[in-house]
Design an enzyme around this catalytic site. Sequence first.
Site, mmCIF file in Angstrom:
data_model
loop_
_atom_site.group_PDB
_atom_site.id
_atom_site.type_symbol
_atom_site.label_atom_id
_atom_site.label_comp_id
_atom_site.label_asym_id
_atom_site.label_seq_id
_atom_site.Cartn_x
_atom_site.Cartn_y
_atom_site.Cartn_z
ATOM 1 N N SER A 11 -40.972 31.024 -30.067
ATOM 2 C CA SER A 11 -41.677 30.521 -31.254
ATOM 3 C C SER A 11 -40.691 30.056 -32.330
ATOM 4 C CB SER A 11 -42.610 31.595 -31.806
ATOM 5 O OG SER A 11 -41.891 32.783 -32.077
ATOM 6 N N THR A 44 -34.096 29.584 -35.468
ATOM 7 C CA THR A 44 -34.602 28.584 -36.416
ATOM 8 C C THR A 44 -34.760 29.165 -37.820
ATOM 9 O OG1 THR A 44 -35.820 27.537 -34.613
ATOM 10 C CG2 THR A 44 -36.488 26.953 -36.851
ATOM 11 N N TYR A 46 -33.148 31.136 -39.440
ATOM 12 C CA TYR A 46 -31.921 31.352 -40.226
ATOM 13 C C TYR A 46 -31.160 30.055 -40.499
ATOM 14 C CZ TYR A 46 -33.111 36.079 -39.145
ATOM 15 O OH TYR A 46 -33.810 37.249 -39.045
ATOM 16 N N ALA A 47 -31.710 28.916 -40.042
ATOM 17 C CA ALA A 47 -30.995 27.656 -40.238
ATOM 18 C C ALA A 47 -30.811 27.388 -41.729
ATOM 19 C CB ALA A 47 -31.744 26.510 -39.573
ATOM 20 N N GLY A 49 -28.169 24.626 -43.266
ATOM 21 C CA GLY A 49 -27.771 23.282 -43.708
ATOM 22 C C GLY A 49 -28.878 22.262 -43.704
ATOM 23 N N GLY A 50 -29.622 22.152 -42.594
ATOM 24 C CA GLY A 50 -30.745 21.218 -42.547
ATOM 25 C C GLY A 50 -30.838 20.410 -41.273
ATOM 26 N N GLU A 116 -22.128 17.484 -43.853
ATOM 27 C CA GLU A 116 -21.477 18.578 -43.124
ATOM 28 C C GLU A 116 -20.337 18.021 -42.283
ATOM 29 O OE1 GLU A 116 -24.196 21.406 -41.212
ATOM 30 O OE2 GLU A 116 -25.770 20.706 -42.538
ATOM 31 N N ASP A 220 -32.098 34.746 -22.771
ATOM 32 C CA ASP A 220 -33.092 35.070 -21.742
ATOM 33 C C ASP A 220 -33.525 33.844 -20.932
ATOM 34 O OD1 ASP A 220 -33.017 37.601 -22.830
ATOM 35 O OD2 ASP A 220 -34.826 37.335 -24.031
ATOM 36 N N HIS A 241 -18.894 28.599 -35.257
ATOM 37 C CA HIS A 241 -19.043 28.119 -36.635
ATOM 38 C C HIS A 241 -17.832 28.605 -37.428
ATOM 39 C CE1 HIS A 241 -20.637 27.373 -40.619
ATOM 40 N NE2 HIS A 241 -21.648 26.730 -40.083
ATOM 41 N N ARG A 288 -16.656 20.872 -36.235
ATOM 42 C CA ARG A 288 -16.589 22.329 -36.172
ATOM 43 C C ARG A 288 -15.570 22.897 -35.204
ATOM 44 N NH1 ARG A 288 -22.794 23.992 -36.370
ATOM 45 N NH2 ARG A 288 -22.845 23.218 -38.489
ATOM 46 N N HIS A 349 -21.682 30.542 -32.401
ATOM 47 C CA HIS A 349 -22.813 30.010 -33.162
ATOM 48 C C HIS A 349 -23.846 29.297 -32.289
ATOM 49 C CE1 HIS A 349 -24.892 28.318 -36.585
ATOM 50 N NE2 HIS A 349 -24.615 27.082 -36.234
ATOM 51 N N ARG A 384 -21.469 20.104 -30.581
ATOM 52 C CA ARG A 384 -22.602 19.525 -31.314
ATOM 53 C C ARG A 384 -22.208 19.105 -32.734
ATOM 54 N NH1 ARG A 384 -26.446 22.121 -34.890
ATOM 55 N NH2 ARG A 384 -25.321 24.052 -34.482
ATOM 56 N N SER A 389 -29.092 19.955 -34.140
ATOM 57 C CA SER A 389 -29.843 20.823 -33.226
ATOM 58 C C SER A 389 -31.329 20.835 -33.551
ATOM 59 C CB SER A 389 -29.274 22.238 -33.314
ATOM 60 O OG SER A 389 -30.135 23.127 -32.701
HETATM 61 P P1 FAD Z 1 -35.048 29.734 -31.578
HETATM 62 O O1 FAD Z 1 -35.363 29.192 -32.892
HETATM 63 O O2 FAD Z 1 -33.919 30.602 -31.410
HETATM 64 O O3 FAD Z 1 -36.335 30.354 -30.941
HETATM 65 C C1 FAD Z 1 -36.271 31.056 -29.717
HETATM 66 C C2 FAD Z 1 -37.546 31.846 -29.547
HETATM 67 O O4 FAD Z 1 -37.648 32.355 -28.230
HETATM 68 C C3 FAD Z 1 -37.644 33.050 -30.463
HETATM 69 O O5 FAD Z 1 -38.962 33.112 -30.942
HETATM 70 C C4 FAD Z 1 -37.372 34.215 -29.524
HETATM 71 O O6 FAD Z 1 -37.931 35.429 -29.941
HETATM 72 C C5 FAD Z 1 -38.027 33.707 -28.266
HETATM 73 N N1 FAD Z 1 -37.570 34.333 -27.019
HETATM 74 C C6 FAD Z 1 -36.308 34.383 -26.554
HETATM 75 N N2 FAD Z 1 -36.288 35.036 -25.368
HETATM 76 C C7 FAD Z 1 -37.571 35.387 -25.083
HETATM 77 C C8 FAD Z 1 -38.186 36.095 -24.026
HETATM 78 N N3 FAD Z 1 -37.501 36.620 -22.981
HETATM 79 N N4 FAD Z 1 -39.538 36.282 -24.063
HETATM 80 C C9 FAD Z 1 -40.258 35.807 -25.109
HETATM 81 N N5 FAD Z 1 -39.721 35.153 -26.151
HETATM 82 C C10 FAD Z 1 -38.390 34.939 -26.140
HETATM 83 N N6 FAD Z 1 -29.127 23.837 -36.587
HETATM 84 C C11 FAD Z 1 -29.335 22.723 -37.323
HETATM 85 O O7 FAD Z 1 -29.637 21.659 -36.775
HETATM 86 N N7 FAD Z 1 -29.217 22.785 -38.679
HETATM 87 C C12 FAD Z 1 -28.900 23.932 -39.347
HETATM 88 O O8 FAD Z 1 -28.838 23.952 -40.555
HETATM 89 C C13 FAD Z 1 -28.657 25.105 -38.581
HETATM 90 N N8 FAD Z 1 -28.273 26.258 -39.184
HETATM 91 C C14 FAD Z 1 -28.158 27.387 -38.433
HETATM 92 C C15 FAD Z 1 -27.846 28.594 -39.060
HETATM 93 C C16 FAD Z 1 -27.799 29.766 -38.322
HETATM 94 C C17 FAD Z 1 -27.464 31.079 -38.997
HETATM 95 C C18 FAD Z 1 -28.041 29.733 -36.928
HETATM 96 C C19 FAD Z 1 -28.002 30.995 -36.106
HETATM 97 C C20 FAD Z 1 -28.306 28.533 -36.294
HETATM 98 C C21 FAD Z 1 -28.366 27.355 -37.037
HETATM 99 N N9 FAD Z 1 -28.645 26.143 -36.422
HETATM 100 C C22 FAD Z 1 -28.822 25.020 -37.181
HETATM 101 C C23 FAD Z 1 -28.962 26.071 -34.995
HETATM 102 C C24 FAD Z 1 -30.493 26.008 -34.863
HETATM 103 O O9 FAD Z 1 -31.074 26.835 -35.836
HETATM 104 C C25 FAD Z 1 -30.972 26.460 -33.513
HETATM 105 O O10 FAD Z 1 -30.236 25.831 -32.504
HETATM 106 C C26 FAD Z 1 -32.439 26.112 -33.337
HETATM 107 O O11 FAD Z 1 -33.174 26.662 -34.398
HETATM 108 C C27 FAD Z 1 -32.945 26.630 -32.018
HETATM 109 O O12 FAD Z 1 -34.330 26.484 -31.983
HETATM 110 P P2 FAD Z 1 -35.115 26.919 -30.681
HETATM 111 O O13 FAD Z 1 -36.544 26.683 -30.956
HETATM 112 O O14 FAD Z 1 -34.498 26.304 -29.506
HETATM 113 O O15 FAD Z 1 -34.805 28.481 -30.546
HETATM 114 C C1 SIN Z 2 -24.759 25.261 -41.264
HETATM 115 O O1 SIN Z 2 -25.567 25.183 -42.190
HETATM 116 O O2 SIN Z 2 -23.542 25.284 -41.427
HETATM 117 C C2 SIN Z 2 -25.256 25.303 -39.869
HETATM 118 C C3 SIN Z 2 -25.631 23.946 -39.464
HETATM 119 C C4 SIN Z 2 -25.748 23.823 -37.985
HETATM 120 O O3 SIN Z 2 -25.558 24.764 -37.226
HETATM 121 O O4 SIN Z 2 -26.034 22.687 -37.546
#
Ligand code: FAD
Ligand code: SIN
Length: 523
Positions: A11, A44, A46-47, A49-50, A116, A220, A241, A288, A349, A384, A389
């Site tokens: 989610s 997501t 905790y993202a 920057g944007g 960035e 997972d 990062h 990065r 990261h 990346r 992302s």
């Molecule tokens: P996630 O958002 O990680 O969602 C994964 C979901 O899967 C979660 O709900 C989790 O609970 C669920 N899940 C996992 N395993 C299982 C399982 N076995 N069974 C059921 N559910 C499960 N990217 C940018 O482009 N810009 C940014 O500013 C940025 N800032 C970031 C800052 C931080 C601190 C971090 C950690 C990352 C950042 N990123 C950023 C990267 C970006 O946030 C992520 O790559 C992106 O949000 C991933 O989205 P997703 O939907 O693929 O996965």
């Molecule tokens: C950040 O805000 O530095 C993270 C951005 C990203 O992972 O793309």
Amino acid sequence: MKETDHLVIGSGIAGLTYAIKIAEQFKNRNVTIITKEAAKESNTQYAQGGIAISRGIKQNTFEQHIEDTLKAGDGLCNLVVVDKVIREGSQRLKELIAWEANFDQDDSGKFILGKEGGHSVNRIIHHKDCTGKELIRVLLKKVKTLANVTILSHHFAIDLITEHQLKKKHYGKKKCFGVYVLDQHNDSVITIKSKTVLLATGGIGQVYKTTTNPSIATADGIAMAYRAKAHIEGMEFIQFHPTIVYDHTTTEKFLISEAVRGFGAYLRNSMGRRFLFDYDVRGELASRDIVSRAIYQELRKSKEKCVYLDITHLDIDSFKKQFPTITAVCIAKGINLELEGIPVVPAAHYLCGGIVVDEFGETTIDNLYACGECANTGLHGANRLASNSLLEALVYADIIYKSHFKIDTKLMLDIPDWETNGTITRMPKEEIIRYKDKLQSILEKHVGIIRSKRGLEIARKKLEELFLEIEVYYKTNTIDSRICELRNMINTAFLIITQSQKRHTNKGGYYNIDIEKNTFKKE
Ligand code: FAD
Ligand code: SIN
């Protein structure tokens, strides 16, 4: 046994965006989202920057964004994918805005664009320094208005169901029929059958000790796909990062957005010198991989514990306004931003590789799709570009949704229930922590920013021992999400190590000292 038309695992931005689109378009179909913790818990959330968005205008052209992405990806991006994702960004942004997402604008209503590392112009759309929180707020609110979407929180996906579980022979491509899921409310394993399955399980950061990723990021989806024999590639490309707060008093790691450097912050070593220009002409705004490696090398030379992110020369009021979360965390840690630099170190990261998908987001297994951080679309190559992302997840959620206008309406009838073969004992929590710690230490020590041939060999041997211990436990005990996570992290670490061992050139997020010294192929 449950049945659904579309099953989404995860989610975060990828899973929620896809679910909203399918459910809005097809009111007669049902969509089930399973997620292993509370629905908002994800990378997501905790993202900071944007989202990198090009508008196709003079100050922010598609071509520049494409060029920056290719440069950051160090020659390994898929140009067709890069072109498509970047050109679709502004359309996806419009949808988010229609769903009532708020992004920072000036008084005239123009977006305030951040910058960035690796970006040649300001193009990052953001909500202060908590873009992810805003995205999850909007997406969850929207999902809750859709009667044909069910979110099952605290439901842990254990394994994909393919011909293997059905004990059927398959010819050609394998097919996915559903998932075995642990309902953590009552510790029972349920079978969910579905016409399509989307892996949107996010990142792998938890295989490392020092990571920006929250505790859910235990790889997972990658491990499930690997066990189901989907094609997985690019696992050696781990993005570190450059700047998380160095604080030895806590295991909580807090990221300082790269947008802070885009705002004008400097990185200084303990002597107060801006050292980045020794490594790249772009200084603090190099991509990065380069900045993280430079910090690593600087620390190795100086034997210091951290470098410093300095904003003392900047307008502090504007800084506080744009970065309220970062400001609050620094204050809580006793850092006086007006007088001193923030102590920072790099941390694991983002996974640039992952489950290989085609132009429709489909994996090498029929009916199994992957989106977001767990997928390898070819956009990122070896490293990346910052804020690409969230963009990729939005664009591919849309691509996959469109490829599901027509679906196979026949479901496999007979799927066997999960076989329980164990006793009711569990591995004590302390034991799980001990094993996780062991795993993280192996990766941290031998599979980090700079790797070596010998280090990778040691890591592989140690990991194989750990694998055998955990596999015995997994097979003889009642299923427990923590042991599943540990097993998934071990599977994924194995992929990172073995795919690192196969790469003979240094690229982006993979750097091997023996390749640099040209000693890699000797013996
Ligand atoms: P996630 O958002 O990680 O969602 C994964 C979901 O899967 C979660 O709900 C989790 O609970 C669920 N899940 C996992 N395993 C299982 C399982 N076995 N069974 C059921 N559910 C499960 N990217 C940018 O482009 N810009 C940014 O500013 C940025 N800032 C970031 C800052 C931080 C601190 C971090 C950690 C990352 C950042 N990123 C950023 C990267 C970006 O946030 C992520 O790559 C992106 O949000 C991933 O989205 P997703 O939907 O693929 O996965
Ligand atoms: C950040 O805000 O530095 C993270 C951005 C990203 O992972 O793309």
